[in-house]
Scaffold this active site. Structure first.
Site, mmCIF file in Angstrom:
data_model
loop_
_atom_site.group_PDB
_atom_site.id
_atom_site.type_symbol
_atom_site.label_atom_id
_atom_site.label_comp_id
_atom_site.label_asym_id
_atom_site.label_seq_id
_atom_site.Cartn_x
_atom_site.Cartn_y
_atom_site.Cartn_z
ATOM 1 C CE LYS A 1 -8.482 -30.116 -6.018
ATOM 2 N NZ LYS A 1 -8.590 -29.115 -4.946
ATOM 3 C CG HIS B 1 -7.072 -39.326 -6.450
ATOM 4 N ND1 HIS B 1 -8.332 -39.077 -5.945
ATOM 5 C CD2 HIS B 1 -6.211 -38.639 -5.667
ATOM 6 C CE1 HIS B 1 -8.237 -38.275 -4.904
ATOM 7 N NE2 HIS B 1 -6.969 -37.989 -4.711
ATOM 8 N N GLY C 1 -6.447 -40.925 -0.308
ATOM 9 C CA GLY C 1 -7.574 -41.827 -0.498
ATOM 10 C C GLY C 1 -8.821 -41.104 -0.973
ATOM 11 N N GLY D 1 -1.182 -33.589 -8.706
ATOM 12 C CA GLY D 1 -2.162 -32.855 -9.498
ATOM 13 C C GLY D 1 -1.909 -31.355 -9.453
#
Ligand code: PAF
Length: 284
Positions: A151, A37, A31, A149
């Site tokens: 990251k 996202h 979230g 992701g």
């Protein structure tokens, strides 16, 4: 957008989709969604007919002194953002569905070695929590493809290895890092930074770029890592690590490794906020 709170509801909603042979794409999240996202959703959409996103702040991946309680929770904004980005179903699992015996008594998925270095060494048990919750989410959603992701590069490798080792028939797609104008990788934790820190945090990307250039020009890896730490510290960050590792398994880089097979990874603290980022040495 359909919102499913119970696993029964989710399964019932997915059943006809599966029967019709449509591909299900999945984006698991905790979230507090941002552009990073939403880029994962777009990628899922490109690989699937139907996109499911989950929002669950997973207690088992936070250490005792980490930010589970203060982790930002923005359910209304998340639901609105997902709907606006064409998400077909939002799965909001309840703790009791994911951890029916309680979080501390859960069956665990442990990915040896890969989960013990870098983030895993500094955050013991973190990747057990990630692998466990992702395995459970995969069992409920049973997607054809899931997007993570880059990251969280180590997380991506952990998930890939878990999927292969446990034989999940799921394609794992790694999504490019989305950055702010100053290079700072987008993260929910960026909002803990004040405006001056946010600006300063752009140095992490600059340091990674410097590491890439230096590695490509053949400088010794140990010197590159040393200089990267120094540059972070000169800019007021406390480096947990600034390293070159093998992109495929995060093993220490040997002098004989071709630079293009490596990834540069940084974890650094700015005030009380811990930031991570990485850059492939191979990419342009
Ligand atoms: O990357 C995240 O947001 C989380 O680690 C994940 C994959 C949703 C598991 O809780």
């Amino acid at each position: 957008m359909r919102t499913c709170v119970s696993t029964t509801d989710l399964r019932a909603w997915l059943e006809p989709i599966r029967r019709e042979g449509r591909r299900i794409g999945f984006v698991p999240t905790m979230g507090n969604l941002h552009a990073g996202h939403y880029s994962l959703l777009d990628i899922a959409r490109a690989h699937a007919d139907v996109v499911v996103a989950s929002v669950f702040v997973n207690p088992t991946q936070f250490g005792p002194n980490e930010d589970f309680a203060r982790y930002p929770r923005t359910p209304e904004a998340d639901a609105a953002g997902l709907a606006a980005h064409g998400c077909d179903a939002l799965f909001l699992p309840r703790v009791e569905d994911l951890y029916p015996y309680g979080a501390s008594r859960s069956v665990k998925v442990v990915v040896p070695e890969l989960a013990d270095v870098l983030e895993g060494a500094l955050r013991p048990g973190h990747f057990d929590g990630v692998a466990t919750v992702v395995a459970k989410l995969f069992n409920f959603v049973q997607p054809h493809v899931a997007v993570f992701g880059r990251k969280d590069y180590q997380q991506l490798l952990v998930i890939r290895r878990m999927v292969r080792d446990l034989g999940y028939p799921i394609d794992i797609v790694g999504a490019p890092i989305v950055r702010e104008a100053n290079g700072l990788a987008m993260s929910s934790r960026n909002q803990y930074l004040d405006p001056a820190q946010r600006e300063r945090a752009g140095v992490i990307h600059a340091v990674l770029q410097g590491m890439r250039e230096a590695a490509r020009s053949g400088l010794p890896f140990a010197g590159i890592e040393h200089d990267a730490r120094g540059e972070l510290e000169r800019n007021g960050l406390v480096a947990d690590y600034a390293v070159l590792r093998r992109a495929e398994d995060l093993a220490a880089a040997a002098a004989t490794d071709a630079p293009e097979t490596l990834v540069a990874l940084v974890a650094a603290r700015l005030g009380t906020t811990r930031l991570i980022d990485n850059l492939s040495i191979a990419a342009p």
